[in-house]
Design an enzyme around this catalytic site. Structure first.
Site, PDB file in Angstrom:
ATOM      1  N   HIS A  58       0.847  -1.192   0.000  1.00  0.00           N
ATOM      2  CA  HIS A  58       0.000   0.000   0.000  1.00  0.00           C
ATOM      3  C   HIS A  58       0.884   1.244   0.000  1.00  0.00           C
ATOM      4  O   HIS A  58       0.720   2.138  -0.809  1.00  0.00           O
ATOM      5  CB  HIS A  58      -0.933  -0.034   1.220  1.00  0.00           C
ATOM      6  CG  HIS A  58      -1.857   1.138   1.310  1.00  0.00           C
ATOM      7  ND1 HIS A  58      -2.823   1.271   2.256  1.00  0.00           N
ATOM      8  CD2 HIS A  58      -1.934   2.256   0.555  1.00  0.00           C
ATOM      9  CE1 HIS A  58      -3.481   2.418   2.082  1.00  0.00           C
ATOM     10  NE2 HIS A  58      -2.956   3.034   1.065  1.00  0.00           N
ATOM     11  N   GLU A 105       0.863   8.202  -3.748  1.00  0.00           N
ATOM     12  CA  GLU A 105       1.714   7.813  -2.618  1.00  0.00           C
ATOM     13  C   GLU A 105       2.996   8.643  -2.576  1.00  0.00           C
ATOM     14  O   GLU A 105       3.465   9.027  -1.510  1.00  0.00           O
ATOM     15  CB  GLU A 105       2.048   6.314  -2.691  1.00  0.00           C
ATOM     16  CG  GLU A 105       0.877   5.397  -2.392  1.00  0.00           C
ATOM     17  CD  GLU A 105       0.364   5.505  -0.953  1.00  0.00           C
ATOM     18  OE1 GLU A 105       1.186   5.545  -0.030  1.00  0.00           O
ATOM     19  OE2 GLU A 105      -0.862   5.561  -0.751  1.00  0.00           O
ATOM     20  N   HIS A 109       3.346  10.874   0.643  1.00  0.00           N
ATOM     21  CA  HIS A 109       4.295  10.321   1.613  1.00  0.00           C
ATOM     22  C   HIS A 109       5.750  10.363   1.152  1.00  0.00           C
ATOM     23  O   HIS A 109       6.654  10.606   1.943  1.00  0.00           O
ATOM     24  CB  HIS A 109       3.916   8.871   1.944  1.00  0.00           C
ATOM     25  CG  HIS A 109       2.522   8.716   2.451  1.00  0.00           C
ATOM     26  ND1 HIS A 109       2.119   9.167   3.691  1.00  0.00           N
ATOM     27  CD2 HIS A 109       1.415   8.178   1.874  1.00  0.00           C
ATOM     28  CE1 HIS A 109       0.829   8.900   3.868  1.00  0.00           C
ATOM     29  NE2 HIS A 109       0.379   8.301   2.774  1.00  0.00           N
TER      30      HIS A 109
END
Ligand SMILES: *[C@@H]1O[C@H](CO)[C@@H](O)[C@H](O)[C@H]1NC(C)=O
Ligand SMILES: *[C@@H]1O[C@H](CO)[C@@H](O)[C@H](O)[C@H]1NC(C)=O
Length: 215
Positions: A58, A105, A109
């Protein structure tokens, strides 16, 4: 499931020492959370059809910051050599074959992880996530510990469905305890997806690929 996860961590953790950091720049993260999706559960919530019957990646999330640098644009060309691996182990479960999920992502992040020299490029970031994912081999460890999906469903009482497993690393990429950042972890969960930390006292259902699911 908490206790089962703890067993998994112990299995992996034997002999691994966590070393302390020397210098830590301000606003720097101190932990990374490697999150794994269970596609069957994810797709039951998001109405997708997954062919994946293993734990997929993920994300790799620093414990501090989101969307840290908007000038670091996602560029697929920079990770060209990683794409076959990404498609297999880090697929977009909702839109297969797309790079939308990686871009998301990275922006959310990766740009924060990039504050560390060890992760300050897209190739380093995605490459490290894949490396940690393979090193952990969550699927293999779960099977070895005899934790496998089940066709049998709990018919009575309250039940929770396993959907995500998070494993933490320190900035030296050594396994680290997630407990202390549990609240952060909850905050980092997919908005609206309904994930929360598994409750110790409630049975956990680990559904097969085409299993019967609540909801
Ligand atoms: C954002 O990334 C650019 C390009 O690498 C860099 O020059 C800049 O210092 C970064 N900004 C922050 C706030 O980290
Ligand atoms: C993406 O990276 C490649 C290789 O460094 C570069 O040639 C290309 O211009 C970049 N694309 C964008 C949109 O920045």
């Amino acid at each position: 499931m908490k206790s089962l996860a703890f067993v998994v961590l112990l299995c992996l953790g034997c002999g691994l020492m966590t070393s302390s950091f020397v210098h830590k720049p301000p606003h720097m993260w101190s932990k990374l959370i490697l999150t794994h999706h269970w596609p069957s559960t994810f797709c039951s919530m998001e109405h997708c059809h997954s062919k994946f019957d293993y734990w997929t990646l993920h994300g790799l999330w620093p414990d501090k910051g989101q969307e840290c640098n908007s000038s670091l644009h996602f560029n697929e060309t920079l990770i060209q050599d990683l794409l076959p691996e990404m498609q297999k182990w880090w697929p977009d479960l909702k839109i297969p074959e797309s790079s939308r999920f990686w871009k998301y992502e990275w922006q959310k992040h990766g740009t924060c992880a990039a504050k560390a020299e060890s992760l300050n490029s897209q190739h380093k970031y995605f490459g490290k996530a894949l490396e940690l994912y393979h090193k952990l081999d969550l699927d293999g460890v779960m099977k070895k510990c005899n934790i496998v999906p089940s066709e049998t469903y709990y018919t009575e009482g309250k039940v929770q469905i396993l959907g995500q497993i998070e494993i933490c690393f320190n900035s030296d990429f050594q396994l680290d305890d997630c407990e202390h950042s549990e609240t952060d972890t909850v905050n980092f969960n997919v908005k609206g997806a309904g994930f929360s930390v598994c409750d110790h006292a409630t049975p956990v259902y680990y559904p097969p690929l085409k299993g019967k699911l609540l909801v």
